[in-house]
Scaffold this motif. Structure first.
Motif, PDB file in Angstrom:
ATOM      1  N   ARG A  51       0.816  -1.218   0.000  1.00 34.35           N
ATOM      2  CA  ARG A  51       0.000   0.000   0.000  1.00 34.35           C
ATOM      3  C   ARG A  51       0.850   1.270   0.000  1.00 34.35           C
ATOM      4  NH1 ARG A  51      -5.338  -0.343   1.066  1.00 34.35           N
ATOM      5  NH2 ARG A  51      -5.390   1.707   2.040  1.00 34.35           N
ATOM      6  N   ASN A  52       1.901   1.299   0.815  1.00 31.98           N
ATOM      7  CA  ASN A  52       2.713   2.518   0.908  1.00 31.98           C
ATOM      8  C   ASN A  52       3.439   2.808  -0.407  1.00 31.98           C
ATOM      9  OD1 ASN A  52       4.400   0.223   1.453  1.00 31.98           O
ATOM     10  ND2 ASN A  52       5.949   1.585   2.325  1.00 31.98           N
ATOM     11  N   ILE A  53       3.910   1.762  -1.081  1.00 29.83           N
ATOM     12  CA  ILE A  53       4.589   1.961  -2.368  1.00 29.83           C
ATOM     13  C   ILE A  53       3.589   2.423  -3.417  1.00 29.83           C
ATOM     14  CG2 ILE A  53       5.795   0.776  -4.252  1.00 29.83           C
ATOM     15  CD1 ILE A  53       7.119  -0.966  -2.065  1.00 29.83           C
ATOM     16  N   LEU A  54       2.420   1.790  -3.454  1.00 25.67           N
ATOM     17  CA  LEU A  54       1.388   2.187  -4.407  1.00 25.67           C
ATOM     18  C   LEU A  54       0.964   3.636  -4.175  1.00 25.67           C
ATOM     19  CD1 LEU A  54      -0.576   1.587  -6.686  1.00 25.67           C
ATOM     20  CD2 LEU A  54      -2.130   0.603  -4.979  1.00 25.67           C
ATOM     21  N   ALA A  55       0.747   4.000  -2.915  1.00 26.56           N
ATOM     22  CA  ALA A  55       0.345   5.378  -2.596  1.00 26.56           C
ATOM     23  C   ALA A  55       1.407   6.372  -3.061  1.00 26.56           C
ATOM     24  CB  ALA A  55       0.085   5.522  -1.091  1.00 26.56           C
ATOM     25  N   ASP A  56       2.679   6.037  -2.847  1.00 29.85           N
ATOM     26  CA  ASP A  56       3.765   6.920  -3.267  1.00 29.85           C
ATOM     27  C   ASP A  56       3.800   7.073  -4.789  1.00 29.85           C
ATOM     28  OD1 ASP A  56       6.357   8.390  -2.838  1.00 29.85           O
ATOM     29  OD2 ASP A  56       7.088   6.693  -4.041  1.00 29.85           O
ATOM     30  N   ARG A  57       3.694   5.959  -5.512  1.00 35.97           N
ATOM     31  CA  ARG A  57       3.755   6.024  -6.978  1.00 35.97           C
ATOM     32  C   ARG A  57       2.553   6.766  -7.548  1.00 35.97           C
ATOM     33  NH1 ARG A  57       7.471   3.892  -4.755  1.00 35.97           N
ATOM     34  NH2 ARG A  57       9.060   2.619  -5.773  1.00 35.97           N
ATOM     35  N   LEU A  58       1.363   6.496  -7.012  1.00 33.98           N
ATOM     36  CA  LEU A  58       0.173   7.212  -7.490  1.00 33.98           C
ATOM     37  C   LEU A  58       0.302   8.708  -7.221  1.00 33.98           C
ATOM     38  CD1 LEU A  58      -2.627   4.723  -6.423  1.00 33.98           C
ATOM     39  CD2 LEU A  58      -2.023   5.356  -8.768  1.00 33.98           C
TER      40      LEU A  58
END
Length: 151
Positions: A51-58
């Motif tokens: 989730r944290n990686i996805l949130a950062d990339r988005l």
């Protein structure tokens, strides 16, 4: 998706592009957006990314104008991510990576996903770099004119 360089000072368009979308997750998010994925949970389920990686990339893709965040089309409290015009311009990049992968990363006859036309279901033809008058070019027929130091 921390940038290693100040991409605005880099005179090479490839280096600037890689600084922004050269990350595995960023490219796969863009790929999935082309396939119609719009919600955080759907990106996460499809990619299996933390989730944290996805949130950062988005967040980065939105900040850079590749994706836009908007209220969900169904009127729910969710947000959706949609490709902007800048994001749509990444389509040839995604297709080029797909074609390279098809050519070099699968054994003959090994099944893989196929890019097809939405209206007919027919496979999409080869991607080719062309001159303004339509002549196909190979890498040996091109070169990069570098920016002069201090320009």
């Amino acid at each position: 998706m921390a940038r290693k360089h100040n991409e605005r000072a880099e005179p090479c368009p490839v280096a600037r592009g890689v600084d922004l979308v050269g990350d595995r997750w960023a490219l796969l998010i863009v790929r999935d957006a082309f396939d119609g994925v719009r919600r955080f949970g759907d990106f996460q389920r499809g990619l299996g990314v933390a989730r944290n990686i996805l949130a950062d990339r988005l967040r980065t893709l939105v900040e850079e104008g590749i994706l836009a965040s908007q209220p969900a089309s169904d009127g729910s409290a969710y947000q959706e991510y949609v490709l902007t015009a800048k994001g749509q311009d990444l389509f040839p990049v995604i297709v080029a990576l797909r074609r390279w992968g098809e050519r070099h990363l699968f054994a003959p006859g090994e099944p893989h996903s196929v890019l097809v036309r939405r209206d007919t279901g027919a496979p999409v033809g080869e991607l080719a770099l062309r001159t303004a008058d339509g002549v196909a070019l190979s890498a040996t027929e091109t070169y990069v004119r570098k920016v002069a130091p201090g320009a």
